[in-house]
Design an enzyme around this catalytic site. Structure first.
Site, PDB file in Angstrom:
ATOM      1  N   GLY A  15       0.806  -1.217   0.000  1.00  0.00           N
ATOM      2  CA  GLY A  15       0.000   0.000   0.000  1.00  0.00           C
ATOM      3  C   GLY A  15       0.837   1.264   0.000  1.00  0.00           C
ATOM      4  O   GLY A  15       0.497   2.249  -0.662  1.00  0.00           O
ATOM      5  N   ASP A  16       1.955   1.241   0.711  1.00  0.00           N
ATOM      6  CA  ASP A  16       2.861   2.391   0.744  1.00  0.00           C
ATOM      7  C   ASP A  16       3.373   2.708  -0.659  1.00  0.00           C
ATOM      8  O   ASP A  16       3.380   3.860  -1.087  1.00  0.00           O
ATOM      9  CB  ASP A  16       4.026   2.092   1.685  1.00  0.00           C
ATOM     10  CG  ASP A  16       5.050   3.212   1.726  1.00  0.00           C
ATOM     11  OD1 ASP A  16       4.668   4.373   1.974  1.00  0.00           O
ATOM     12  OD2 ASP A  16       6.240   2.920   1.498  1.00  0.00           O
ATOM     13  N   ALA A  17       3.772   1.679  -1.384  1.00  0.00           N
ATOM     14  CA  ALA A  17       4.292   1.879  -2.740  1.00  0.00           C
ATOM     15  C   ALA A  17       3.203   2.379  -3.687  1.00  0.00           C
ATOM     16  O   ALA A  17       3.427   3.310  -4.470  1.00  0.00           O
ATOM     17  CB  ALA A  17       4.891   0.574  -3.272  1.00  0.00           C
TER      18      ALA A  17
END
Length: 135
Positions: A15-17
């Site tokens: 999700g961060d990416a």
């Protein structure tokens, strides 16, 4: 692999990416920021753990998230991780919960909802004057 069977930190890692790509595209294509130094400085208000934690508090209070999204958030938020202080741990855990929602929606191919959350997030960050200047 089914997201509901995955570790919350793994979902947050993805999700961060994904979230970072959405924010970078927004800053370059919509805000027309071209200089890398300016992009980096501006992106901090959007991608910092503090901003994500504040957004989650707002989104939950505003009843923006579905019950399933809140469940994903809480599951990932409660995953054991390490930080240097209790305040940093709480902020990091809330940020992890947000990123896990993004990762889950991406893996479910629910791009419409993912983009709704990103749009709501951008509006929130732009409405708040005291967002962090550093990570």
């Amino acid at each position: 692999m089914r997201p509901e069977l995955m570790n919350g930190l793994t979902l947050a890692y993805l999700g961060d990416a994904i979230f970072d790509v959405y924010i970078r595209e927004y800053l370059i294509c919509d805000r027309h920021i071209a200089k890398v130094n300016d992009l980096q400085k501006t992106s901090v208000a959007y991608v910092s753990a503090v901003s994500q934690a504040r957004f989650m508090k707002h989104a939950i209070e505003d009843h923006f998230l579905t019950e399933e999204e809140v469940r994903i958030y809480k599951r990932a938020r409660n995953t054991k991780a390490h930080a240097s202080s209790n305040k940093k741990t709480l902020t990091h855990n809330q940020s992890t919960g947000f990123e896990a929602i993004i990762g889950t929606l991406y893996l479910q191919h629910n791009i419409e909802r993912l983009e709704e959350i990103v749009e709501y997030y951008k509006k929130y960050v732009e409405s708040v004057k005291d967002m962090p200047k550093g990570k």
